[in-house]
Scaffold this motif. Structure first.
Motif, PDB file in Angstrom:
ATOM      1  N   UNK A 171       1.020  -1.109   0.022  1.00  0.00           N
ATOM      2  CA  UNK A 171       0.004   0.235   0.017  1.00  0.00           C
ATOM      3  C   UNK A 171       0.915   1.273   0.142  1.00  0.00           C
ATOM      4  N   UNK A 172       1.929   1.149   0.835  1.00  0.00           N
ATOM      5  CA  UNK A 172       2.898   2.456   0.743  1.00  0.00           C
ATOM      6  C   UNK A 172       3.528   2.598  -0.472  1.00  0.00           C
ATOM      7  N   UNK A 173       4.046   1.472  -1.026  1.00  0.00           N
ATOM      8  CA  UNK A 173       4.577   1.775  -2.389  1.00  0.00           C
ATOM      9  C   UNK A 173       3.442   2.310  -3.451  1.00  0.00           C
ATOM     10  N   UNK A 174       2.487   1.631  -3.258  1.00  0.00           N
ATOM     11  CA  UNK A 174       1.387   2.221  -4.274  1.00  0.00           C
ATOM     12  C   UNK A 174       1.043   3.731  -4.080  1.00  0.00           C
ATOM     13  N   UNK A 175       1.086   4.079  -2.959  1.00  0.00           N
ATOM     14  CA  UNK A 175       0.844   5.808  -2.716  1.00  0.00           C
ATOM     15  C   UNK A 175       1.913   6.414  -3.010  1.00  0.00           C
ATOM     16  N   UNK A 176       3.268   5.716  -2.732  1.00  0.00           N
ATOM     17  CA  UNK A 176       4.412   6.510  -3.368  1.00  0.00           C
ATOM     18  C   UNK A 176       4.397   6.716  -4.908  1.00  0.00           C
ATOM     19  N   UNK A 177       3.909   5.634  -5.545  1.00  0.00           N
ATOM     20  CA  UNK A 177       3.855   5.819  -7.072  1.00  0.00           C
ATOM     21  C   UNK A 177       2.863   6.674  -7.363  1.00  0.00           C
ATOM     22  N   UNK A 178       1.727   6.611  -6.712  1.00  0.00           N
ATOM     23  CA  UNK A 178       0.734   7.721  -7.049  1.00  0.00           C
ATOM     24  C   UNK A 178       1.236   9.156  -6.991  1.00  0.00           C
ATOM     25  N   UNK A 179       2.034   9.137  -5.794  1.00  0.00           N
ATOM     26  CA  UNK A 179       2.605  10.695  -5.427  1.00  0.00           C
ATOM     27  C   UNK A 179       3.571  11.106  -6.486  1.00  0.00           C
ATOM     28  N   UNK A 180       4.361  10.278  -6.859  1.00  0.00           N
ATOM     29  CA  UNK A 180       5.180  10.445  -8.040  1.00  0.00           C
ATOM     30  C   UNK A 180       4.579  10.781  -9.452  1.00  0.00           C
ATOM     31  N   UNK A 181       3.486  10.036  -9.695  1.00  0.00           N
ATOM     32  CA  UNK A 181       2.877  10.596 -10.933  1.00  0.00           C
ATOM     33  C   UNK A 181       2.014  11.732 -10.947  1.00  0.00           C
ATOM     34  N   UNK A 182       1.767  12.013  -9.504  1.00  0.00           N
ATOM     35  CA  UNK A 182       0.956  13.478  -9.617  1.00  0.00           C
ATOM     36  C   UNK A 182       2.118  14.505  -9.732  1.00  0.00           C
ATOM     37  N   UNK A 183       3.239  14.282  -8.966  1.00  0.00           N
ATOM     38  CA  UNK A 183       4.210  15.310  -8.883  1.00  0.00           C
ATOM     39  C   UNK A 183       4.776  15.401 -10.392  1.00  0.00           C
ATOM     40  N   UNK A 184       4.913  14.452 -11.423  1.00  0.00           N
ATOM     41  CA  UNK A 184       5.144  14.483 -12.657  1.00  0.00           C
ATOM     42  C   UNK A 184       4.283  15.493 -13.335  1.00  0.00           C
ATOM     43  N   UNK A 185       3.042  15.419 -13.027  1.00  0.00           N
ATOM     44  CA  UNK A 185       1.954  16.268 -13.992  1.00  0.00           C
ATOM     45  C   UNK A 185       2.087  17.655 -13.211  1.00  0.00           C
ATOM     46  N   UNK A 186       2.566  17.984 -11.933  1.00  0.00           N
ATOM     47  CA  UNK A 186       2.491  19.173 -11.477  1.00  0.00           C
ATOM     48  C   UNK A 186       3.834  19.901 -12.090  1.00  0.00           C
ATOM     49  N   UNK A 187       4.964  19.034 -12.123  1.00  0.00           N
ATOM     50  CA  UNK A 187       6.256  19.562 -12.733  1.00  0.00           C
ATOM     51  C   UNK A 187       6.128  19.871 -14.228  1.00  0.00           C
ATOM     52  N   UNK A 188       5.221  19.117 -14.825  1.00  0.00           N
ATOM     53  CA  UNK A 188       5.242  19.448 -16.146  1.00  0.00           C
ATOM     54  C   UNK A 188       4.378  20.718 -16.396  1.00  0.00           C
ATOM     55  N   UNK A 189       3.374  20.798 -15.470  1.00  0.00           N
ATOM     56  CA  UNK A 189       2.321  22.136 -15.645  1.00  0.00           C
ATOM     57  C   UNK A 189       3.147  23.432 -15.004  1.00  0.00           C
ATOM     58  N   UNK A 190       3.964  23.036 -14.206  1.00  0.00           N
ATOM     59  CA  UNK A 190       4.793  24.274 -13.727  1.00  0.00           C
ATOM     60  C   UNK A 190       5.885  24.769 -14.590  1.00  0.00           C
ATOM     61  N   UNK A 191       6.351  23.570 -15.184  1.00  0.00           N
ATOM     62  CA  UNK A 191       7.620  23.910 -16.282  1.00  0.00           C
ATOM     63  C   UNK A 191       7.091  24.325 -17.666  1.00  0.00           C
ATOM     64  N   UNK A 192       5.822  24.223 -17.926  1.00  0.00           N
ATOM     65  CA  UNK A 192       5.370  24.789 -19.190  1.00  0.00           C
ATOM     66  C   UNK A 192       4.950  26.428 -18.627  1.00  0.00           C
ATOM     67  N   UNK A 193       4.339  26.765 -17.672  1.00  0.00           N
ATOM     68  CA  UNK A 193       4.265  27.961 -16.871  1.00  0.00           C
ATOM     69  C   UNK A 193       5.468  28.803 -16.962  1.00  0.00           C
ATOM     70  N   UNK A 194       6.761  28.295 -16.454  1.00  0.00           N
ATOM     71  CA  UNK A 194       7.736  28.992 -16.292  1.00  0.00           C
ATOM     72  C   UNK A 194       8.394  29.319 -17.803  1.00  0.00           C
TER      73      UNK A 194
END
Lengths: 424, 241
Positions: free
Chosen positions: A279-302
């Motif tokens: 479960x912990x691993x699944x949560x961490x994977x979900x967090x990495x995926x979420x972070x990737x989208x956030x990073x992508x959106x932020x990078x496009x913005x910058x």
């Protein structure tokens, strides 16, 4: 460097609206990351501490069938196999294991059977514990009515809220258990409810805590149990493996022979509770995926913001280039702008995210559905703020902002002074 | 003189029977060595409608037993097979035979699989005569059965057997290891069924859960069937033979 920093700040202040929009996006991203990490860390802490405190300890000595295959279930951590001489084994581990950090070694007996009250019945997990030595376990299951198992009361039963509701039990009520002993006979036992504990993790919903002696009598196993929970002073991997090796040697040396068809193992909580770590691993994977989208959106913005900045300042870039500023310095100017924007956004995001995590950490988040309760390891989740998670989020955003500024900086540095000066 | 002797003999208490022999006769009172039978099971739970299923059963010696649900239609095909110490349940919806424990309840009622397929009490218990008592209006011998070892489901069993020469069981009480009464079984509605007179209604009641009882009524019994061993195999269970 100071001049570049000053220039970057001036440019950010000059395009205030754009800075606010881009910085705000990144600050929100940082806050979301901090919150996401807080939730993931909260789940991780909740699952691991629940596993260690109520089920396995840091290590457990347990008998497993020879063909044991974990089912990726929270009940994998328990065994229903008989561990001969468990009480004596626990005493020896505690005495002789002090050198490898053993603080406590306590026997636990886990059995499944039927609980009966009046004309209501339910399947029950009957957990026999050494009451005077399991204060931490009982504290992890706080009473909502009555009191936790009192030491010295052989008939006391501490029942989960879900079971109390199903069997309509209150403190003072009688409850009976019927089990089939591993030898094959049917046995029964009676108890009196001393308290009802708060419904926590869904896998504890069927739990009835009873004194170890009562569980042993019920299972017809005097002196035995199903596991020995070992709690260590230090729980780092090194300490864990050192203690595991020492206790394995002790078990091989002094434990009575295993029941036919089983073997005795010393398992770390990570080995015993693979379900929880998945479960912990699944949560961490979900967090990495979420972070990737956030990073992508932020990078496009910058990138977008910086390109606009380059466009607006084309004449200015042409002037400084005509005055002799080298291309490298132009690149540095924009990269510094990205870095400063990233740092300011990260700081703002950290503040906002930390405030939200601290607030939710104090109040808890209700896990109202069964799925959520399974994911979080309880009906309430308390996010936690960890310095490492905050540092990672801040560093990631600052780095992203800086890297995203490279492309606009390169575009700016390639402007020819002559053409740039003619730009309208 | 001879008349006085006869009266004295009649007035003298009957010699106590051999408990093991009495137990062996009592346990054959309903079903003999081999049998094909049909029965109806009604499971009663407080506040719920009675659940009724009909079954066809086959028994061969002390080692083999098979029961197939015949009604209601949605449960038709479900079957239990007992061969020596192993019990399988065939679920037609899952098309799978799964091994089940002898102590698990049978068909959601108060009988366990072991109770239904109990093929030899005398093999699992040591019987002693505990006296003579009246039970359900019948003069009975009271047998106390103690499990030979701790692998037997009920550590102690009390059994009342009629003293009128029929050796029909009247009541059986089952106790746990801790000495608590778990449930009791009564035998009634004695009448002719198939080639013999026998109890036709068995009722198991839970001592722990008030109001819970399960009735087994034998509808037909054939006492001398020819049964082949291949009927009592998991593969035959799957084929629905």
């Amino acid at each position: 460097m100071i001049a570049l920093l000053r220039l970057a700040l001036r440019n950010l202040v000059r395009a205030r609206r754009r800075t606010l929009l881009t910085g705000g996006t990144m600050a929100l991203g940082t806050a979301a990351l901090v919150l996401g990490s807080g939730v993931a860390d909260g789940i991780s802490r909740q699952l691991v501490s629940g596993l260690v405190t109520t089920q396995t300890g840091h290590l457990q000595v347990v008998a497993r069938p020879l063909d044991f295959e974990p089912q990726n279930s929270p009940f994998d951590a328990y065994s229903q196999e008989r561990l001969p001489g468990a009480v004596e084994l626990a005493r020896r581990i505690e005495t002789e294991g002090a050198a490898v950090g053993v603080q406590r070694a306590v026997p636990l007996l886990y059995a499944r059977g039927t609980a009966i009250a009046g004309n209501r019945t339910t399947l029950a997990s009957i957990i026999g514990i050494d009451v005077p030595r399991e204060a931490d376990l009982l504290a992890a299951a706080p009473a909502v009515a009555g009191v936790p198992l009192p030491p010295g009361d052989p008939l006391a039963v501490y029942v989960s809220q879900a079971m109390a509701r199903k069997l309509r039990l209150q403190p003072g009520d009688s409850v009976s258990f019927v089990v089939q002993t591993p030898q094959g006979a049917v046995n029964s036992g009676d108890g009196v409810v001393c308290g009802v504990f708060r419904k926590g993790a869904p896998w504890h919903e069927n739990a009835f805590y009873v004194p170890l002696a009562a569980a042993q009598a019920l299972m017809d196993w005097p002196g035995d149990a199903t596991s020995v929970r070992v709690l260590l002073a230090r729980s780092g991997e090194g300490a864990l493996f050192e203690a595991q090796a020492a206790i394995s040697a002790l078990v091989a040396r002094s434990a009575p022979p295993a029941v036919a068809g089983t073997r005795v193992r010393v398992e770390t909580h990570r080995q015993a509770g693979r379900f929880f770590f998945s479960i912990i691993q699944a949560n961490q994977t979900a967090l990495v995926v979420l972070s990737s989208f956030l990073f992508l959106a932020a990078a496009v913005g910058v990138v977008n913001s910086m390109l606009m900045s380059v466009h607006e300042r084309t004449r200015e870039i042409g002037t400084v280039r005509a005055l002799g500023m080298r291309r490298g310095v132009v690149v540095q100017m924009f990269v510094m702008e990205g870095l400063v924007l990233g740092l300011l956004s990260a700081a703002a995001g950290l503040l906002a995210g930390s405030a939200v995590v601290l607030y939710l950490g104090a109040r808890g988040i209700a896990m109202n559905t069964l799925t959520l309760a399974w994911l979080a390891g309880g009906d309430r989740l308390w996010p936690v703020l960890r310095a490492a998670s905050m540092g990672r989020a801040a560093l990631a955003i600052a780095l992203l902002s800086t890297l995203a500024a490279l492309y606009p900086a390169r575009v700016a540095s390639r402007l020819e002074p002559r053409e740039a000066l003619h730009h309208v | 003189m001879s008349r006085l002797l006869l009266l004295a003999l009649l007035a003298a208490p009957a010699a106590p029977p051999d408990p093991t022999a009495l137990l062996q006769r009592a346990e054959k009172a309903v079903l003999g060595e081999n049998a094909v039978y049909t029965m109806r099971m009604g499971v009663q739970r407080p506040g719920k409608p009675e659940r009724v299923v009909e079954m066809k059963g086959f028994k061969k010696g002390d080692e083999r037993g098979l029961l197939r649900y015949t009604d209601p239609p949605k449960e038709r095909g479900t079957a239990y097979l007992r061969v020596a110490g192993s019990t399988w349940l065939w679920l037609p919806s899952a098309e799978k035979a799964v091994r089940v424990g002898a102590k698990q309840n049978f068909g959601g009622g108060d009988f366990s699989n072991g109770d239904i397929f109990r093929l030899s009490l005398s093999r699992d218990y040591v019987a002693t005569l505990a006296g003579a008592e009246s039970a359900l209006g019948q003069e009975c011998w009271k047998l106390e059965l103690k499990a030979r070892d701790r692998s037997v489901a009920y550590d102690r069993v009390l059994m009342w057997v009629r003293r009128d020469g029929t050796d029909f069981p009247v009541r059986i009480e089952y106790f746990t290891l801790s000495g608590r009464k778990l449930k009791w079984l009564t035998f009634s509605d004695v009448g002719r069924l198939g080639a013999h007179t026998r109890p036709r209604l068995l009722v198991m009641e839970s001592a722990l859960e008030s109001g819970q009882r399960t009735e087994l009524r034998f509808l037909t019994i054939d006492d001398n069937p020819r049964l082949e061993d291949r009927l009592f195999t998991p593969s035959a269970l799957e084929r629905g033979e």
